[in-house]
Design a protein around this motif. Sequence first.
Motif, PDB file in Angstrom:
ATOM      1  N   LYS A 163      13.334  -9.506   6.152  1.00 29.74           N
ATOM      2  CA  LYS A 163      14.109 -10.366   5.151  1.00 29.74           C
ATOM      3  C   LYS A 163      13.843 -11.652   5.405  1.00 29.74           C
ATOM      4  N   GLU A 164      12.966 -12.215   6.466  1.00 30.79           N
ATOM      5  CA  GLU A 164      12.715 -13.447   6.827  1.00 30.79           C
ATOM      6  C   GLU A 164      11.100 -13.360   6.342  1.00 30.79           C
ATOM      7  N   ALA A 216      -0.697   4.644   8.238  1.00 26.96           N
ATOM      8  CA  ALA A 216       0.376   3.854   8.254  1.00 26.96           C
ATOM      9  C   ALA A 216      -0.351   2.321   8.542  1.00 26.96           C
ATOM     10  N   GLY A 217       0.669   1.550   8.837  1.00 24.26           N
ATOM     11  CA  GLY A 217       0.283   0.066   8.756  1.00 24.26           C
ATOM     12  C   GLY A 217       1.373  -0.719   8.778  1.00 24.26           C
ATOM     13  N   VAL A 218       1.026  -2.177   9.501  1.00 27.88           N
ATOM     14  CA  VAL A 218       1.882  -3.401   9.470  1.00 27.88           C
ATOM     15  C   VAL A 218       1.506  -4.494   8.389  1.00 27.88           C
ATOM     16  N   GLN A 219       2.142  -4.491   7.649  1.00 23.74           N
ATOM     17  CA  GLN A 219       1.905  -5.590   6.500  1.00 23.74           C
ATOM     18  C   GLN A 219       2.261  -7.036   7.152  1.00 23.74           C
ATOM     19  N   PHE A 220       1.643  -8.092   6.770  1.00 24.34           N
ATOM     20  CA  PHE A 220       2.188  -9.515   7.047  1.00 24.34           C
ATOM     21  C   PHE A 220       1.416 -10.264   6.089  1.00 24.34           C
ATOM     22  N   ARG A 221       2.045 -11.550   5.985  1.00 24.95           N
ATOM     23  CA  ARG A 221       1.993 -12.427   5.016  1.00 24.95           C
ATOM     24  C   ARG A 221       1.929 -11.867   3.631  1.00 24.95           C
ATOM     25  N   GLN A 243      -0.709 -18.179   2.512  1.00 21.51           N
ATOM     26  CA  GLN A 243      -0.501 -18.166   3.885  1.00 21.51           C
ATOM     27  C   GLN A 243       0.946 -18.065   4.543  1.00 21.51           C
ATOM     28  N   ARG A 244       1.719 -17.228   3.920  1.00 17.33           N
ATOM     29  CA  ARG A 244       3.131 -17.061   4.160  1.00 17.33           C
ATOM     30  C   ARG A 244       3.672 -15.904   3.457  1.00 17.33           C
ATOM     31  N   GLY A 245       4.501 -14.972   4.296  1.00 21.03           N
ATOM     32  CA  GLY A 245       5.106 -13.881   3.716  1.00 21.03           C
ATOM     33  C   GLY A 245       5.736 -12.965   4.456  1.00 21.03           C
ATOM     34  N   ARG A 246       6.266 -11.955   4.258  1.00 20.79           N
ATOM     35  CA  ARG A 246       7.283 -11.249   5.075  1.00 20.79           C
ATOM     36  C   ARG A 246       6.113 -10.030   5.762  1.00 20.79           C
ATOM     37  N   PHE A 247       7.044  -9.374   6.954  1.00 33.12           N
ATOM     38  CA  PHE A 247       6.201  -8.273   7.670  1.00 33.12           C
ATOM     39  C   PHE A 247       6.696  -6.985   6.875  1.00 33.12           C
ATOM     40  N   GLY A 248       6.201  -6.153   6.975  1.00 26.45           N
ATOM     41  CA  GLY A 248       6.513  -4.790   6.448  1.00 26.45           C
ATOM     42  C   GLY A 248       5.753  -3.579   7.113  1.00 26.45           C
ATOM     43  N   ILE A 269       2.544  -6.235  -1.253  1.00 22.24           N
ATOM     44  CA  ILE A 269       1.111  -6.746  -1.687  1.00 22.24           C
ATOM     45  C   ILE A 269       0.774  -7.891  -0.545  1.00 22.24           C
ATOM     46  N   GLY A 270      -0.214  -7.924   0.160  1.00 25.70           N
ATOM     47  CA  GLY A 270      -0.676  -8.689   1.384  1.00 25.70           C
ATOM     48  C   GLY A 270      -1.536  -7.979   2.176  1.00 25.70           C
ATOM     49  N   TYR A 271      -1.710  -8.697   3.266  1.00 28.03           N
ATOM     50  CA  TYR A 271      -2.740  -8.327   4.408  1.00 28.03           C
ATOM     51  C   TYR A 271      -1.970  -7.036   5.366  1.00 28.03           C
ATOM     52  N   GLN A 272      -2.794  -6.261   5.547  1.00 29.27           N
ATOM     53  CA  GLN A 272      -2.175  -5.098   6.410  1.00 29.27           C
ATOM     54  C   GLN A 272      -3.246  -4.845   7.585  1.00 29.27           C
ATOM     55  N   CYS A 273      -2.587  -4.589   8.857  1.00 29.99           N
ATOM     56  CA  CYS A 273      -3.083  -4.327  10.138  1.00 29.99           C
ATOM     57  C   CYS A 273      -2.988  -2.549  10.083  1.00 29.99           C
ATOM     58  N   ASP A 274      -3.941  -1.861   9.683  1.00 29.22           N
ATOM     59  CA  ASP A 274      -3.964  -0.313   9.416  1.00 29.22           C
ATOM     60  C   ASP A 274      -3.908   0.272  10.521  1.00 29.22           C
ATOM     61  N   MET A 275      -3.310   1.518  10.426  1.00 26.46           N
ATOM     62  CA  MET A 275      -3.302   2.487  11.580  1.00 26.46           C
ATOM     63  C   MET A 275      -3.753   3.881  11.014  1.00 26.46           C
TER      64      MET A 275
END
Length: 211
Positions: free
Chosen positions: A69-70, A90-95, A185-190, A106-112
């Motif tokens: 939410k943050e 799978a993966g971890v979204q950020f910004r 350069q800002r956003g949510r995690f997913g 939509i945004g960057y993802q650390c992929d898995m």
Amino acid sequence: MRTRVICIAAWFVIGAVGIAQEPGFVALFDGKTLAGWEGDEKVFHVEEGAIVAGSKTERIAQNEFLASKEEFGDFELRLKAKLTGKGQNAGVQFRSQRIPNHFEMIGYQCDMGTTTPGTSIWGALYDESRRRKFLVEPDQEKLRAVLKPGDWNDLVIRCEGPRVQIWVNGFQTVDYTEADAQIVQRGRFGLQIHGGEAAEAGYRDIRVKML
């Protein structure tokens, strides 16, 4: 049931000690609820101190994300992640942000996971729903030396200004500087589970430090 209660209690003790030894880090997951996150609770649930996504037995209808939410700008995110099943993605979204009236982020993802057999995308930097391509892919030989398939792996994602860095179990997979000044350069995690074959992703010990 008694064994499970003891395991969860032990996780809280270990988690509290771990964060205390990491000055400046705060927990983003309390180990028992999805407080601070939003998403489809038919897809995401808490099990033995971890956020679990997907299914070991049923296909995943579409990409699904549990979003913080943050929002965060410059940060270091640390967590443990695990992926099992036929659907190795799978993966971890950020910004990142949710796309309005859509299931995607939509945004960057650390992929898995893996793509072709033997090609791991753990720790790769993917641009989800934007440029729709890998921006950086890890050295396969060095990654295989540290990766623990089907088990918990330590992920570190660090963003400072346009610079993005990622580590998997201490091995740096990404050191990327964004050249496009229009990228926010800002956003949510997913936390993602990818649509497709049956798979289950787990995420735990999620903590962040603002830089």
